[in-house]
Design a protein around this motif. Structure first.
Motif, PDB file in Angstrom:
ATOM      1  N   ARG A 139       0.716  -1.202  -0.188  1.00  0.00           N
ATOM      2  CA  ARG A 139       0.210   0.074   0.056  1.00  0.00           C
ATOM      3  C   ARG A 139       0.925   1.157  -0.038  1.00  0.00           C
ATOM      4  NH1 ARG A 139      -2.113   3.560   3.689  1.00  0.00           N
ATOM      5  NH2 ARG A 139      -4.381   4.391   3.535  1.00  0.00           N
ATOM      6  N   LYS A 189       0.387   5.515   0.000  1.00  0.00           N
ATOM      7  CA  LYS A 189      -0.134   6.738   0.145  1.00  0.00           C
ATOM      8  C   LYS A 189       0.756   7.652   0.688  1.00  0.00           C
ATOM      9  CE  LYS A 189      -4.546   8.793   2.279  1.00  0.00           C
ATOM     10  NZ  LYS A 189      -5.691   8.363   2.984  1.00  0.00           N
ATOM     11  N   TYR A 190       0.869   8.757  -0.320  1.00  0.00           N
ATOM     12  CA  TYR A 190       1.743   9.932   0.335  1.00  0.00           C
ATOM     13  C   TYR A 190       3.097   9.428   0.478  1.00  0.00           C
ATOM     14  CZ  TYR A 190      -2.716  12.788   0.651  1.00  0.00           C
ATOM     15  OH  TYR A 190      -3.645  13.372   0.664  1.00  0.00           O
ATOM     16  N   HIS A 202       7.671  -0.024  -2.540  1.00  0.00           N
ATOM     17  CA  HIS A 202       6.300  -0.449  -2.771  1.00  0.00           C
ATOM     18  C   HIS A 202       5.922  -1.336  -4.013  1.00  0.00           C
ATOM     19  CE1 HIS A 202       4.809   2.202   0.591  1.00  0.00           C
ATOM     20  NE2 HIS A 202       6.215   2.676   0.397  1.00  0.00           N
ATOM     21  N   SER A 252       0.754   8.628  -5.918  1.00  0.00           N
ATOM     22  CA  SER A 252       0.266   8.240  -4.184  1.00  0.00           C
ATOM     23  C   SER A 252      -0.425   9.677  -3.780  1.00  0.00           C
ATOM     24  CB  SER A 252       1.238   7.712  -3.669  1.00  0.00           C
ATOM     25  OG  SER A 252       2.287   8.399  -3.023  1.00  0.00           O
ATOM     26  N   GLN A 253      -0.299  10.899  -4.561  1.00  0.00           N
ATOM     27  CA  GLN A 253      -0.572  11.915  -3.663  1.00  0.00           C
ATOM     28  C   GLN A 253      -2.064  12.143  -4.189  1.00  0.00           C
ATOM     29  OE1 GLN A 253       2.044  13.408  -1.862  1.00  0.00           O
ATOM     30  NE2 GLN A 253       3.085  11.888  -2.732  1.00  0.00           N
ATOM     31  N   THR A 312      -4.703   6.222  -3.373  1.00  0.00           N
ATOM     32  CA  THR A 312      -3.891   5.237  -2.433  1.00  0.00           C
ATOM     33  C   THR A 312      -3.741   3.932  -3.599  1.00  0.00           C
ATOM     34  OG1 THR A 312      -4.757   5.800  -0.485  1.00  0.00           O
ATOM     35  CG2 THR A 312      -3.867   3.522  -0.695  1.00  0.00           C
ATOM     36  N   GLN A 323      -2.536   0.190  -4.156  1.00  0.00           N
ATOM     37  CA  GLN A 323      -2.930  -1.172  -3.478  1.00  0.00           C
ATOM     38  C   GLN A 323      -2.052  -2.198  -4.143  1.00  0.00           C
ATOM     39  OE1 GLN A 323      -4.523  -1.134  -0.883  1.00  0.00           O
ATOM     40  NE2 GLN A 323      -6.085   0.443  -0.835  1.00  0.00           N
TER      41      GLN A 323
END
Length: 282
Positions: free
Chosen positions: A133, A135-136, A145, A227-228, A231, A233
């Motif tokens: 995952r 995110k940011y 990732h 990712s900004q 999200t 996955q």
């Protein structure tokens, strides 16, 4: 490690390539090459297996290398030479669009030319498969990732894309417009995703011959940037853009796909795809 999915459409089974290049059946170990398998822990479990002890797979057809991708995110005009052939300025920020996940197919499946198609086109691209995952995420952590990389043919219908109103999605999402694979090559085997040669031939004529070193926005930048806004996955796929040589950019006249043609493409270390174009089914 090279992971593969094999079998009939919708009934693919998981496998991996052994040292001799033969497909070994992973069905007794994991259900599929999906989100649970793509974590660092899941991949470490597979890497620890003795591949020679696994049963050989009666592979036949090779399916898309990722099961049930949640998102299929594409990056437009990410090579300066491709932006120029499209008559565009290199973008100041990544151009993002979505491709329907129903477009995903196996690397050697037939590609359908849609009804009313006038400008079906090809695009060899480096695919990034997310394993954790995001995110940011910062650029320095972005590649952590990634589960692995694969070959993508971002097949496009340019008239649907640019002449029918709206966003690019309708020109990118026809069934079979997203061949993935043949393998998902784990990130430990791709220490630098910015040093890969990629190429594509149509009917034996070399149309694209480039390198990921020429990306405007590198893989780590793209993951961090995307990712900004959403999200990422496990199992999400990012197609990172194509170099020059697409059909719409050929001179003196553009060249587009029609039924009965052969497309061959590949990326260094990630394998090859081989497709035949056919008229769209009903």
């Amino acid at each position: 490690m090279k992971l593969v999915r094999w079998g009939e459409p919708g009934r693919e089974r998981p496998g991996l390539l052994d040292a001799r290049g033969e497909v070994r059946d992973l069905s007794g170990v994991v259900a599929d090459i999906g989100c649970e398998t793509l974590s660092d822990e899941g991949l470490a479990r597979l890497a620890a297996l003795d591949a020679a002890s696994l049963p050989l797979a009666d592979a036949g057809r090779i399916g898309p290398c990722v099961a049930r991708a949640g998102k299929f995110i594409c990056v437009g005009l990410n090579y300066a030479d491709h932006a120029r052939e499209a008559g565009k300025e290199p973008p100041a920020e990544p151009i993002l669009f979505m491709k329907a996940t129903s477009a995903i197919c196996g690397p050697n499946d037939d590609i359908e030319i849609p009804r009313a198609s006038l400008k079906a086109d090809w695009e060899v691209e480096l695919g990034v498969v997310i394993g954790k995952r995001a995110k940011y995420v910062g650029e320095g952590d972005a590649l952590e990732h990634v589960a692995g990389y694969c070959v993508v043919n971002d097949v496009s219908e340019r008239a649907f894309q640019s002449e029918r109103g709206g966003q690019w999605t309708k020109g990118k999402s026809h069934d079979t417009f997203g061949p993935l694979g043949p393998w998902l090559v784990t990130r430990d085997e791709v220490p630098d995703p910015q040093s890969l040669r990629l190429w594509l031939d149509v009917d034996g004529v070399r149309r694209q011959d480039g390198t990921t070193a020429d990306m405007i926005f590198k893989v780590a930048v793209l993951i961090s940037y995307i990712s900004q806004f959403m999200t990422l996955q496990p199992g999400d796929v990012i197609a990172t853009g194509t170099p020059a040589g697409v059909g719409m950019g050929l001179r003196p006249e553009p060249v587009f796909l029609r039924p009965g043609q052969r497309i061959d493409l590949g990326i260094e270390g990630l394998g090859e795809q081989h497709q035949t174009t056919i008229a769209a089914a009903g």
